[in-house]
Design a protein around this motif. Structure first.
Motif, PDB file in Angstrom:
ATOM      1  N   LEU A  65       7.437  22.014  92.764  1.00 13.62           N
ATOM      2  CA  LEU A  65       8.633  22.858  92.608  1.00 13.62           C
ATOM      3  C   LEU A  65       9.444  22.993  93.902  1.00 13.62           C
ATOM      4  N   ASP A  66       8.844  22.619  95.041  1.00 12.38           N
ATOM      5  CA  ASP A  66       9.502  22.876  96.324  1.00 12.38           C
ATOM      6  C   ASP A  66      10.817  22.127  96.505  1.00 12.38           C
ATOM      7  N   ILE A  67      11.098  21.141  95.669  1.00  9.51           N
ATOM      8  CA  ILE A  67      12.347  20.376  95.783  1.00  9.51           C
ATOM      9  C   ILE A  67      13.535  21.130  95.172  1.00  9.51           C
ATOM     10  N   MET A  68      13.230  22.166  94.357  1.00 11.78           N
ATOM     11  CA  MET A  68      14.275  22.926  93.648  1.00 11.78           C
ATOM     12  C   MET A  68      14.956  23.950  94.569  1.00 11.78           C
ATOM     13  N   ARG A  69      16.133  24.435  94.117  1.00 11.49           N
ATOM     14  CA  ARG A  69      16.829  25.520  94.813  1.00 11.49           C
ATOM     15  C   ARG A  69      15.968  26.787  94.755  1.00 11.49           C
ATOM     16  N   PRO A  70      16.022  27.650  95.781  1.00  8.54           N
ATOM     17  CA  PRO A  70      15.188  28.866  95.793  1.00  8.54           C
ATOM     18  C   PRO A  70      15.363  29.742  94.558  1.00  8.54           C
ATOM     19  N   ASP A  71      16.608  29.911  94.055  1.00  4.22           N
ATOM     20  CA  ASP A  71      16.828  30.780  92.891  1.00  4.22           C
ATOM     21  C   ASP A  71      16.180  30.199  91.636  1.00  4.22           C
ATOM     22  N   LYS A  72      16.234  28.858  91.509  1.00  6.44           N
ATOM     23  CA  LYS A  72      15.630  28.208  90.340  1.00  6.44           C
ATOM     24  C   LYS A  72      14.106  28.264  90.439  1.00  6.44           C
ATOM     25  N   ARG A  73      13.592  28.122  91.661  1.00  6.69           N
ATOM     26  CA  ARG A  73      12.141  28.216  91.866  1.00  6.69           C
ATOM     27  C   ARG A  73      11.636  29.593  91.459  1.00  6.69           C
ATOM     28  N   ARG A  74      12.380  30.633  91.851  1.00  9.06           N
ATOM     29  CA  ARG A  74      11.971  32.010  91.502  1.00  9.06           C
ATOM     30  C   ARG A  74      12.002  32.226  89.994  1.00  9.06           C
ATOM     31  N   ARG A  75      13.054  31.703  89.335  1.00  6.21           N
ATOM     32  CA  ARG A  75      13.182  31.883  87.879  1.00  6.21           C
ATOM     33  C   ARG A  75      12.028  31.204  87.142  1.00  6.21           C
ATOM     34  N   ILE A  76      11.721  29.947  87.527  1.00  2.00           N
ATOM     35  CA  ILE A  76      10.638  29.203  86.861  1.00  2.00           C
ATOM     36  C   ILE A  76       9.284  29.855  87.160  1.00  2.00           C
ATOM     37  N   ALA A  77       9.117  30.318  88.406  1.00  2.00           N
ATOM     38  CA  ALA A  77       7.862  30.975  88.788  1.00  2.00           C
ATOM     39  C   ALA A  77       7.661  32.269  88.004  1.00  2.00           C
ATOM     40  N   LYS A  78       8.730  33.034  87.825  1.00  2.00           N
ATOM     41  CA  LYS A  78       8.652  34.296  87.067  1.00  2.00           C
ATOM     42  C   LYS A  78       8.266  34.017  85.609  1.00  2.00           C
ATOM     43  N   GLU A  79       8.899  33.005  85.005  1.00  2.00           N
ATOM     44  CA  GLU A  79       8.577  32.636  83.623  1.00  2.00           C
ATOM     45  C   GLU A  79       7.113  32.200  83.522  1.00  2.00           C
ATOM     46  N   THR A  80       6.644  31.443  84.514  1.00  2.00           N
ATOM     47  CA  THR A  80       5.245  30.977  84.520  1.00  2.00           C
ATOM     48  C   THR A  80       4.280  32.152  84.594  1.00  2.00           C
ATOM     49  N   LEU A  81       4.598  33.111  85.457  1.00  2.00           N
ATOM     50  CA  LEU A  81       3.731  34.273  85.649  1.00  2.00           C
ATOM     51  C   LEU A  81       3.704  35.168  84.417  1.00  2.00           C
ATOM     52  N   GLU A  82       4.850  35.275  83.710  1.00  2.00           N
ATOM     53  CA  GLU A  82       4.956  36.163  82.545  1.00  2.00           C
ATOM     54  C   GLU A  82       4.423  35.532  81.268  1.00  2.00           C
ATOM     55  N   ILE A  83       4.531  34.198  81.151  1.00  2.00           N
ATOM     56  CA  ILE A  83       4.206  33.553  79.868  1.00  2.00           C
ATOM     57  C   ILE A  83       3.054  32.552  79.987  1.00  2.00           C
ATOM     58  N   TYR A  84       3.224  31.528  80.849  1.00  2.00           N
ATOM     59  CA  TYR A  84       2.282  30.407  80.814  1.00  2.00           C
ATOM     60  C   TYR A  84       0.932  30.732  81.456  1.00  2.00           C
ATOM     61  N   ALA A  85       0.924  31.484  82.573  1.00  2.00           N
ATOM     62  CA  ALA A  85      -0.367  31.881  83.162  1.00  2.00           C
ATOM     63  C   ALA A  85      -1.164  32.761  82.188  1.00  2.00           C
ATOM     64  N   PRO A  86      -0.539  33.794  81.565  1.00  2.00           N
ATOM     65  CA  PRO A  86      -1.301  34.591  80.580  1.00  2.00           C
ATOM     66  C   PRO A  86      -1.783  33.784  79.374  1.00  2.00           C
ATOM     67  N   ILE A  87      -0.993  32.785  78.940  1.00  2.00           N
ATOM     68  CA  ILE A  87      -1.448  31.948  77.822  1.00  2.00           C
ATOM     69  C   ILE A  87      -2.675  31.150  78.249  1.00  2.00           C
TER      70      ILE A  87
END
Length: 717
Positions: A159-181
């Motif tokens: 993910l480090d190649i992405m813009r910081p705002d996009k990295r935060r958005r994808i990371a937040k979605e991962t933490l809220e949805i994919y990690a709990p799944i």
């Protein structure tokens, strides 16, 4: 330079493909041949595409498939991983894919492909619809989500190649949805890594600081860890227990959460190290835990038996925390080999270990139970966004274990109430819930359940869900069931009201035999030329105030061959004393039976009944005003407010209350709004909210209060 780069990337792809085949060597020869075919097919399909890093795009699907091979997934999962972006990004159709690789793999790939973004208006709706599509595919084939988790894991690692705002958005979605799944499916190593990668991308400075502190602590405590490992080993050997002992370190995100939630400094978090003891049998687990308790004293209240009562994802272990050397708390998990497989690989262990041990398949059974509850939530959710909200709520990491009256164990999320429990038993039990007993004592329905509670639900066939339950239920199943029921009740009420209003509007225009006859309804729908619309939809719109009944009545009458004059007016609306949700009493003027009233048709609210002298009715155009009269009134009580001004004497309040009570009315509340409001020393003002049946009863109350000598005036507010 360009030629060298091209050769470099060709070699990279070739090496990645070779590595995948080597790791997947546990598969049959014909399966490996299919993987080679899939690598070639995907390479050709993505030939012109690159990742943001400049690498050929095909390196991503190969990396996703390689991760699945490390989990020892089956050939269909690996092929689907190699092809997972082909439908979405290359213009290849599902039919073409099915012709080469078969329908099963094509279905898996389709379940992983996102929807056309042009269909939806905003990012949240796109995300929710894509999630719903994936979850529905997952309920048919669990491998869809396992491939998706591998896909998300590789994306997060790069993910480090992405813009910081996009990295935060994808990371937040991962933490809220994919990690709990991943946690729900028991994929523990994936869960921990997704958490840490999300933490790193959301808070890079905090992550770096904590990683540095943990590294330093690891070096400082090396001697302590070594000493504990040695003492564990000697104690288990002395007790004739064969075991594998592993030291483990808590992941950074869990350390961060502990510091944040308990407001601790890093130096205060002593239990960053833990140990795992793996033995051959269940009985050896209990013997081992006893041996360790003899070696170091256990901390009271920290022993948990997840073997007798497994977690909802099938996880089983004995947990204890010991007082170690130098006062260091030591977290220990004791489990069998098969339990360790489930603990680390969860549902994936179904493919990884073709064992006869029933415990390995525990994750599969519990996952399917969860998927069934997800399907129920999908059926009851009005939109994809609401469905996503319900699933997020349902992905609880912490659980409590309670018992039914027959002794069956129910796993509930932390914070669950008897209403959540009732809906977990069955939707109908939830709908009919009127009370609960916990440990044989009656308790309020909002009581929070605790470990070991014995829960009994009291039901009544005449009961229905209360909207206030939504303020305290915590499970997605309970929330979606309550919302669905209330929505359907509202719809039912609105249709019934719409039919009533339309019949009243038509009664002066058409003979009774034609009133809303099936032929007339059919003709009206044909006139609208909307094949998706039913006549109930028309009635619902009338009942909700979206369409005026007189407008629909005119169209129906014209279809029936009649001609209308301009002065047509529908007959008065009859208001009964037991109205349901489609017809409401205005709170501003609080009409009661006997008051002259008017009905206002308000968009998305239905009919609102006001007193004729209420100033608020002037805010609505004349065409929304309908004449209304009270019909037969039952025993329903209405709220009315009266203001009493009087001399302030001893026993006054008791005299007024007695007068109200003698007229068989209930006092809801009494206030003195601003103390001595009557304006003269020795006078007082009371405001009574009372429950009455009609205007006649209110007048009796006013007269009774006025007969008290000290009272100067009584007014209805």
């Amino acid at each position: 330079m360009g030629m060298q780069t091209s050769v470099f990337y060709e070699n990279m792809v070739q090496e990645a493909g070779q590595k995948l085949l080597e790791i997947a060597s546990y598969l049959k020869t014909e399966d490996l041949a299919q993987i080679k075919l899939a690598i070639t097919y995907a390479t050709d399909a993505h030939a012109t595409q690159t990742r943001k890093s400049g690498e050929p795009y095909i390196t991503h699907p190969i990396a996703v498939a390689t991760e699945l091979a490390l989990w020892r997934m089956d050939v269909q999962s690996l092929v689907a991983a190699l092809l997972h972006d082909v439908l979405e990004d290359t213009g290849t159709t599902k039919k073409q894919l099915s012709a080469v690789f078969g329908e099963k793999i094509a279905d898996l790939v389709d379940g992983l492909s996102k929807l056309d973004k042009l269909e939806y208006e905003d990012t949240q709706a796109i995300q929710a619809e894509n999630f719903r599509k994936m979850v529905l595919a997952m309920t048919k084939d669990i491998r869809v989500i396992i491939v998706k988790l591998s896909d998300r894991l590789h994306n997060m690692r790069t993910l480090d190649i992405m813009r910081p705002d996009k990295r935060r958005r994808i990371a937040k979605e991962t933490l809220e949805i994919y990690a709990p799944i991943a946690n729900r499916l028991g994929l523990n190593h994936v869960y921990r890594e997704l958490q840490d990668l999300s933490f790193q991308n959301m808070y890079p400075a905090r992550y770096a600081t904590l990683a540095k502190a943990v590294k330093a602590a690891r070096n400082n405590r090396r001697d302590v860890v070594g000493k504990i490992l040695q003492s564990f080993s000697q104690q288990l050997v002395a007790c004739n227990i064969e075991a594998k002992i592993r030291g483990r370190e808590k992941n950074l995100y869990s350390i961060y959460c502990k510091m944040r939630d308990k407001k601790l400094s890093f130096s205060s978090v002593l239990d960053i190290f833990g140990f795992r003891i793996i033995v051959d049998s269940v009985s050896a687990c209990y013997v081992a835990i006893g041996a360790l308790h003899a070696l170091y004293k256990p901390i009271p209240g920290k022993f948990k038996d997840y073997i007798a009562i497994p977690k909802s994802n099938g996880y089983q272990s004995l947990h204890t925390t010991l007082f170690g050397p130098f006062g260091t708390p030591i977290e220990v998990q004791v489990r069998t080999n098969s339990m360790d497989a489930v603990a680390e690989d969860g549902i994936a262990s179904h493919w990884m270990y073709k064992s006869t041990d029933d415990k390995v398949d525990e994750a599969t059974i519990r996952t399917h139970q969860w998927l069934q509850s997800v399907l129920d939530m999908q059926a009851q959710s009005e939109s994809a966004v609401e469905f996503l909200e319900h699933v997020k709520v349902d992905l609880f990491p912490n659980e409590v274990y309670v018992f039914t009256p027959k002794g069956k164990i129910m796993v509930m999320p932390q914070g669950a109430t008897p209403v959540d429990f009732a809906y977990a038993v069955h939707t109908d039990v939830g709908h009919q819930c009127v009370g609960a007993r916990i440990n044989h004592k009656l308790v309020p329905l909002r009581t929070v359940l605790r470990n070991g509670d014995n829960v009994e639900i009291i039901t009544s066939t005449k009961s229905s869900p209360n909207p206030s339950w939504l303020s305290f239920v915590v499970t997605g199943r309970a929330r979606s069931s309550i919302r669905s029921y209330l929505k359907n009740m509202k719809e039912h009420d609105a249709i019934a009201l719409g039919e009533r209003l339309l019949n009243q509007a038509l009664s002066a225009l058409l003979p009774e035999s034609l009133l809303l006859s099936e032929d007339l309804k059919h003709a009206y729908l044909e006139e609208l030329a909307n094949k998706k619309l039913s006549f109930n939809d028309v009635l619902y719109d009338v009942g909700m105030g979206r369409v005026l009944p007189i407008f629909v009545a005119r169209q129906l009458t014209e279809l029936a061959g009649k001609h209308l004059g301009s002065e047509v007016k529908m007959s008065p609306v009859l208001v009964r004393g037991n109205e349901s949700g489609g017809l409401q009493m205005a709170r501003c003027c609080r009409p009661i039976p006997g008051d002259p009233i008017v009905a206002l048709l308000i968009k998305d609210q239905g009919l609102m009944i006001h007193r004729q002298d209420c100033p608020n009715i002037l805010r609505f155009p004349p065409e929304n005003h309908l004449d209304a009269n009270w019909d037969s009134v039952g025993s329903k009580r209405y709220q009315a407010t009266i203001v009493v001004k009087s001399q302030d004497t001893r026993g006054l309040l008791a005299s007024i209350a007695s007068s109200i009570s003698n007229c068989e009315a209930n006092i809801e509340s009494v206030e003195t709004p601003s103390g001595n409001q009557a304006g003269t020393e020795g006078f007082i003002e009371f405001e009574f909210k009372i429950q009455i049946v009609n205007l006649v009863q209110l007048n009796q109350i006013v007269q009774a209060i006025q007969s008290i000598p000290q009272v100067k005036s009584v007014e209805r507010r």
